[in-house]
Design a protein around this motif. Structure first.
Motif, PDB file in Angstrom:
ATOM      1  N   LEU A  31      -6.303  -2.471  -6.048  1.00  0.00           N
ATOM      2  CA  LEU A  31      -5.587  -3.708  -5.746  1.00  0.00           C
ATOM      3  C   LEU A  31      -6.409  -4.946  -6.051  1.00  0.00           C
ATOM      4  O   LEU A  31      -6.007  -6.069  -5.721  1.00  0.00           O
ATOM      5  CB  LEU A  31      -5.157  -3.713  -4.271  1.00  0.00           C
ATOM      6  CG  LEU A  31      -4.196  -2.579  -3.873  1.00  0.00           C
ATOM      7  CD1 LEU A  31      -3.969  -2.568  -2.366  1.00  0.00           C
ATOM      8  CD2 LEU A  31      -2.873  -2.708  -4.603  1.00  0.00           C
TER       9      LEU A  31
ATOM     10  N   ASN B  23      -4.723  -8.597   3.429  1.00  0.00           N
ATOM     11  CA  ASN B  23      -6.072  -8.074   3.654  1.00  0.00           C
ATOM     12  C   ASN B  23      -6.425  -7.922   5.123  1.00  0.00           C
ATOM     13  O   ASN B  23      -7.184  -7.031   5.491  1.00  0.00           O
ATOM     14  CB  ASN B  23      -7.094  -9.001   2.985  1.00  0.00           C
ATOM     15  CG  ASN B  23      -6.982  -8.970   1.472  1.00  0.00           C
ATOM     16  OD1 ASN B  23      -7.098  -7.908   0.857  1.00  0.00           O
ATOM     17  ND2 ASN B  23      -6.739 -10.125   0.868  1.00  0.00           N
TER      18      ASN B  23
ATOM     19  N   ASN C  97      -4.862   2.171   2.642  1.00  0.00           N
ATOM     20  CA  ASN C  97      -4.761   2.392   1.196  1.00  0.00           C
ATOM     21  C   ASN C  97      -4.995   3.873   0.879  1.00  0.00           C
ATOM     22  O   ASN C  97      -5.954   4.254   0.207  1.00  0.00           O
ATOM     23  CB  ASN C  97      -5.767   1.513   0.451  1.00  0.00           C
ATOM     24  CG  ASN C  97      -5.583   1.557  -1.053  1.00  0.00           C
ATOM     25  OD1 ASN C  97      -4.559   2.057  -1.548  1.00  0.00           O
ATOM     26  ND2 ASN C  97      -6.565   1.052  -1.783  1.00  0.00           N
ATOM     27  N   SER C  98      -4.102   4.713   1.393  1.00  0.00           N
ATOM     28  CA  SER C  98      -4.272   6.154   1.217  1.00  0.00           C
ATOM     29  C   SER C  98      -4.026   6.600  -0.223  1.00  0.00           C
ATOM     30  O   SER C  98      -4.488   7.668  -0.628  1.00  0.00           O
ATOM     31  CB  SER C  98      -3.336   6.911   2.169  1.00  0.00           C
ATOM     32  OG  SER C  98      -1.997   6.519   1.949  1.00  0.00           O
TER      33      SER C  98
ATOM     34  N   PRO D 107       3.748   0.459  -3.850  1.00  0.00           N
ATOM     35  CA  PRO D 107       3.162  -0.327  -4.944  1.00  0.00           C
ATOM     36  C   PRO D 107       4.114  -0.507  -6.127  1.00  0.00           C
ATOM     37  O   PRO D 107       4.100  -1.564  -6.789  1.00  0.00           O
ATOM     38  CB  PRO D 107       1.925   0.484  -5.336  1.00  0.00           C
ATOM     39  CG  PRO D 107       2.220   1.883  -4.884  1.00  0.00           C
ATOM     40  CD  PRO D 107       3.020   1.729  -3.631  1.00  0.00           C
TER      41      PRO D 107
ATOM     42  N   ARG E  60       0.812  -1.221   0.000  1.00  0.00           N
ATOM     43  CA  ARG E  60       0.000   0.000   0.000  1.00  0.00           C
ATOM     44  C   ARG E  60       0.846   1.272   0.000  1.00  0.00           C
ATOM     45  O   ARG E  60       0.357   2.330  -0.401  1.00  0.00           O
ATOM     46  CB  ARG E  60      -0.961  -0.003   1.194  1.00  0.00           C
ATOM     47  CG  ARG E  60      -2.098  -1.022   1.045  1.00  0.00           C
ATOM     48  CD  ARG E  60      -2.854  -1.213   2.339  1.00  0.00           C
ATOM     49  NE  ARG E  60      -3.989  -2.133   2.174  1.00  0.00           N
ATOM     50  CZ  ARG E  60      -3.884  -3.445   2.178  1.00  0.00           C
ATOM     51  NH1 ARG E  60      -2.685  -4.011   2.332  1.00  0.00           N
ATOM     52  NH2 ARG E  60      -4.947  -4.216   2.004  1.00  0.00           N
TER      53      ARG E  60
ATOM     54  N   ARG F 281      -5.277   5.142  -2.694  1.00  0.00           N
ATOM     55  CA  ARG F 281      -6.478   4.685  -3.414  1.00  0.00           C
ATOM     56  C   ARG F 281      -6.105   3.782  -4.582  1.00  0.00           C
ATOM     57  O   ARG F 281      -6.579   3.919  -5.716  1.00  0.00           O
ATOM     58  CB  ARG F 281      -7.320   5.863  -3.913  1.00  0.00           C
ATOM     59  CG  ARG F 281      -7.623   6.960  -2.907  1.00  0.00           C
ATOM     60  CD  ARG F 281      -7.963   6.484  -1.515  1.00  0.00           C
ATOM     61  NE  ARG F 281      -9.074   5.542  -1.462  1.00  0.00           N
ATOM     62  CZ  ARG F 281      -9.360   4.782  -0.419  1.00  0.00           C
ATOM     63  NH1 ARG F 281      -8.595   4.818   0.655  1.00  0.00           N
ATOM     64  NH2 ARG F 281     -10.389   3.964  -0.452  1.00  0.00           N
TER      65      ARG F 281
ATOM     66  N   GLU G 185      -8.984  -2.837   0.245  1.00  0.00           N
ATOM     67  CA  GLU G 185      -8.772  -1.454   0.699  1.00  0.00           C
ATOM     68  C   GLU G 185      -7.778  -1.454   1.859  1.00  0.00           C
ATOM     69  O   GLU G 185      -6.682  -1.943   1.712  1.00  0.00           O
ATOM     70  CB  GLU G 185     -10.113  -0.829   1.102  1.00  0.00           C
ATOM     71  CG  GLU G 185     -11.050  -0.598  -0.082  1.00  0.00           C
ATOM     72  CD  GLU G 185     -10.553   0.473  -1.044  1.00  0.00           C
ATOM     73  OE1 GLU G 185      -9.634   1.229  -0.673  1.00  0.00           O
ATOM     74  OE2 GLU G 185     -11.077   0.553  -2.168  1.00  0.00           O
ATOM     75  N   ASP G 186      -8.206  -0.939   3.019  1.00  0.00           N
ATOM     76  CA  ASP G 186      -7.325  -0.926   4.189  1.00  0.00           C
ATOM     77  C   ASP G 186      -7.215  -2.330   4.781  1.00  0.00           C
ATOM     78  O   ASP G 186      -8.082  -3.185   4.579  1.00  0.00           O
ATOM     79  CB  ASP G 186      -7.872   0.019   5.265  1.00  0.00           C
ATOM     80  CG  ASP G 186      -7.948   1.457   4.775  1.00  0.00           C
ATOM     81  OD1 ASP G 186      -7.325   1.757   3.725  1.00  0.00           O
ATOM     82  OD2 ASP G 186      -8.627   2.264   5.425  1.00  0.00           O
TER      83      ASP G 186
END
Length: 902
Positions: A446, A407, A440-441, A388, A385, A443, A456-457
């Motif tokens: 994934l 996850n 996941n700042s 990448p 995250r 965005r 996401e986060d």
């Protein structure tokens, strides 16, 4: 937008040229995109100035033709009104960062032509020639042949260039050395020239990327480490900070000689050079609580060649918490924690049984685990995250499948427990303060999981209110009493004696042989293809840290009652205590007064001095009330000195040979002295006469100790003897009754000896520098420590908590041994021999060969105060229980009385 991460693994970026990318040449919708053409060892990359347009990457192996106007071919598209043009026809191209979005690479397959018009037309010939050369390398069948040809091209380019001296910070700088090297960053290396002057370290990249020159001021350097990179001892990492995880530069050299010379030149600028420390030198700081569990693990990782710049050797940290389902994290329950005595692969017994069965049936070379606990893939699994582009670089422009992503903390832990091939540990980021890797700042897209949920986060356990709270609780768990008392077990597995050999087999800790240092000698492999394949396999699979310890690691024991702050003699604070302030025990107050005294030990002042012997003073004993001082000397006399009247009240001679030590029995009725004439003498203070004599040895008696009716005597006859003494009746003629309980054999003369506080462990030191630690109750040796080979030992003393033993000798070193394991945990070099000392575990008060009293910060390894004392060597030292009064005896035949003056 360009970075070296757009290159393939093991690819080099050579040069760049301003250029236009021409689309639909000679058509109505012809377009030109201005940008930069990058020539790399395995690809051509065009970076448009317009961020909306994608970066174009053309693998050289997929090129069909590379042409220029000078080729004069009939179908040359540049013969009409075009100068400085290059035509590249390829079967595949990658489009990257379209609209400046980090995403998996878009692959365009099929024959396409790309026209590039260079800003400087006359360079076209050279660029095309370079591309043809690199194209031929990329088309070779075998990877080893490709690597060899590209290396030859690289070395040719480096040989034709040199460091630009105009980049020096000052015209007065003096050049010390220059050589070729590569700057290492995660997944990529960048070739160039290293230059060391009398003031700076420089690295000038061959391609001028990311900047024309990297400069580090030598005076700012705090740490340097020699590194093993790509299984070869060619790396050097430089830090300008004391505690940061990431370095300022990591260099990989082409030979050891260049690396070692740069290391030598930098090291001379560093005071207290940290890279000279061994792993053991941090053990005492950790055991004493001066560095945290986190800091200690960072130090061990650094010393074991782990670096943030090398993903195949990224710092490894343990899973600590085993509870990811409770709503409240209870750090007082042992079941909250993972079993730190086992590797991850051995935490699930059912899985372990299957692995052991397979291991037993496997032919040599055997290994239990088909994957490692640390590898580039695992590191980027956790960091995708925030990093990448690194994941895309490692996985050829793709993210992993959404269901295999990081996850959930709980899912990841469960998979590490149950998965057939998942044995990964954690990374330092789990115990730091930046929680961005859990969010996941950016965005990023994934992917979508099987249930339709987007990645996401990271999903956190119920006991964490958010990412920052998760890290905070993880830090608390890492520093908890349970982990502090068990972390040494994990260190044994990862960095210690259970890493290799039979102990590793017994601990179910065996990985593929190629992952271990020394598992393969790349220099012995002559086939370049085999060498490249092997290196690639190892770098992708992960590597086991360098082994730091070959004996069991000492345990860190948490004291139930913390002592006073040692940070300042003026600011004293008391930590939480099991008793309330109004109920402090006498022992607590005594401990506080002792700590206060040691905090102020530099304020020792000479109270009085007196010359009372004709030769050097060898021993000092003081009565309980402090009024009478007994001393022994090489002049063969025992003297009783009155502190009040400042006069010698008695002088006794037992023989014509030197006396070596003395002690007073409880009750202040009897003084015992040891002599070079092989005897031990008992002197009655009340009756002023020799009460008894023990012919205990076949050579000089060097030291005596007493505890609870037992006499311990060390001798040059290579023994320590333990006697049970039944005192004679003072008013009659009955003598002492001596019963020999034990005889502790040594190979050479024993010079010094000490008992721990409980008198259950004895330490003896010999003339050849060997320390032996004995269990007194069983008369068996626990450890032989051979650190002072052929150097006479002067003194050795247990610390008050009996966990450590400090010794000093002719080799001009203070050395601390962990009593439980026999490991050397600290070593401090002295300017001259220190003949005697007292210490509290952190600070040493020593008497030197020159006569000074020196105060040492043991953990800092430095002298903090010098006090002028005797005119010859300080031969003996006495300190009272409160540690605020000291008496020293010297080679100058004097005794000196010292008092603390707050």
């Amino acid at each position: 937008r360009f970075s070296l991460l757009l290159l393939n693994l093991e690819e080099y970026y050579f040069e760049q040229h301003t250029a236009n990318h021409i689309i639909n040449k000679d058509c109505k919708d012809e377009r030109k995109f201005r940008g930069s053409l990058k020539i790399c060892s395995k690809s051509i990359i065009f970076e448009p100035d317009d961020n909306i347009q994608p970066i174009i990457k053309i693998p050289l192996r997929d090129c069909i033709s590379i042409k220029a106007p000078e080729d004069n071919e009939a179908n040359n598209p540049f013969t009409r009104n075009t100068s400085g043009g290059i035509s590249v026809v390829c079967s595949q191209v990658f489009l990257i960062k379209e609209r400046n979005v980090i995403a998996p690479y878009k692959t365009v397959r099929g024959r396409t032509e790309h026209l590039f018009q260079l800003g400087v037309a006359w360079k076209v010939g050279d660029v095309v020639q370079t591309l043809h050369q690199l194209y031929r390398a990329s088309c070779l069948d075998k990877m080893g042949d490709q690597a060899a040809m590209i290396t030859a091209i690289l070395q040719s380019r480096l040989a034709r260039t040199s460091f630009d001296k105009y980049r020096f910070q000052s015209i007065s700088e003096t050049l010390h050395m220059e050589c070729k090297a590569e700057m290492v960053t995660p997944l990529v290396t960048n070739p160039g020239h290293v230059c060391v002057s009398d003031a700076n370290l420089y690295f000038q990249p061959l391609n001028g990327y990311p900047k024309p020159v990297v400069q580090i001021t030598l005076q700012n350097v705090r740490r340097i480490y020699k590194r093993r990179h790509g299984l070869m001892p060619l790396g050097l990492e430089v830090f300008c900070t004391e505690n940061d995880l990431c370095s300022d530069i990591y260099l990989k050299f082409y030979n050891c000689q260049d690396r070692d010379e740069v290391y030598r030149l930098i090291a001379k600028y560093i005071e207290n050079h940290i890279a000279e420390h061994t792993a053991e030198s941090y053990v005492l700081q950790w055991q004493r609580g001066h560095i945290s569990n986190y800091q200690y693990l960072l130090h061990l990782n650094n010393l074991a060649d782990r670096s943030c710049n090398d993903l195949s050797q990224y710092p490894v940290f343990p899973w600590i918490i085993a509870d990811y389902s409770s709503s409240v994290l209870d750090l007082t329950k042992p079941e909250t924690f993972r079993d730190l005595s086992k590797p991850v692969g051995a935490l699930n017994k059912e899985r372990l049984d299957r692995l052991v069965t397979r291991y037993q049936e496997m032919p040599e070379p055997k290994f239990m685990y088909g994957s490692h606990y640390s590898s580039p893939g695992y590191v980027l699994f956790y960091l995708v995250r925030v990093a990448p582009e690194y994941m895309l670089c490692l996985q050829n422009g793709k993210f992993d499948h959404a269901d295999r992503m990081f996850n959930s903390i709980a899912e990841t832990w469960k998979n590490c427990l149950d998965g057939a091939t998942d044995f990964k540990e954690l990374i330092p980021e789990f115990y730091e303060n930046d929680s961005s890797f859990l969010v996941n700042s950016l965005r990023l897209d994934l992917g979508k999981r099987q249930g339709g949920k987007m990645v996401e986060d990271v999903e956190l356990p119920p006991w964490a209110s958010g990412p920052d709270d998760f890290l905070q609780k993880s830090q608390e768990a890492l520093e908890s009493p349970y982990v502090s008392e068990h972390l040494h077990e994990w260190i044994d597995i990862i960095f210690g004696y259970k890493q290799k050999g039979s102990e590793a087999v017994a601990a179910h800790n065996v990985f593929h042989p190629l992952t271990y240092e020394g598992g393969v000698d790349l220099n012995s492999i002559m086939d370049p293809n085999e060498k490249v394949a092997l290196l690639t396999q190892i770098l992708e699979f992960g590597q086991t840290p360098k082994q730091l310890f070959t004996t069991p690691h000492p345990q860190r024991k948490i004291q139930k009652l913390k002592s006073l702050s040692r940070t300042s003699s003026h600011s004293i604070s008391i930590a939480e205590s099991p008793v309330s302030p109004n109920e402090e025990s006498f022992e607590d107050l005594t401990e506080e007064s002792i700590t206060l005294a040691w905090n102020n030990i530099a304020k020792l002042k000479l109270d009085m001095q007196c010359k009372i012997h004709k030769e050097a003073i060898t021993g000092i004993a003081v009565t309980c009330n402090g009024s009478s001082v007994f001393t022994t000397s090489q002049d063969s006399t025992l003297k009783m000195f009155s502190k009040d009247s400042k006069t010698i009240q008695r002088s006794v001679s037992f023989s014509n040979m030197a006396l070596s030590s003395c002690l007073i029995l409880p009750g202040d009725t009897t003084v015992i002295t040891s002599s070079w004439d092989n005897h031990i003498y008992f002197y009655s203070i009340a009756f002023g006469r020799q009460q008894d004599v023990l012919l205990g040895h076949d050579d000089a008696v060097s030291k005596i100790c007493w505890h609870d009716g037992r006499l311990f005597s060390a001798s040059w006859d290579s023994t320590v003897k333990v006697w049970h003494c039944v005192p004679g009746e003072t008013l009659s003629n009955k003598k002492h009754h001596f019963e020999l309980l034990a005889q502790l054999e040594h190979d050479v003369s024993v010079n010094t000896m000490d008992l721990n506080a409980a008198s259950t462990i004895l330490a003896s030191g010999t003339k050849e520098g060997t320390i032996s630690v004995w269990d007194v109750t069983t008369a068996t040796v626990l450890h032989h420590v051979f650190f002072w080979l052929l150097f006479l030992l002067f003194a050795s003393l247990f610390c008050t908590d009996s966990r450590h033993l400090l010794s000093t000798g002719e080799d001009c070193c203070f050395k601390v041994i962990d009593v439980q394991t026999g490991m050397l945990v600290s070593s401090v070099t002295t300017e001259e021999p220190q003949r005697c000392f007292k210490w509290d575990g952190n600070t040493i008060l020593s008497g030197s060969q020159s006569g000074e009293l020196l105060i040492w910060d043991l953990l800092g390894g430095k002298i903090t105060e010098r006090i002028k004392g005797h005119t010859g060597a300080v031969m003996s030292m006495w300190m009272n229980e409160q540690c605020n009064s000291v008496i020293t005896g010297g080679e100058d035949k004097q005794i000196m009385f010292w008092k603390l003056q707050y």
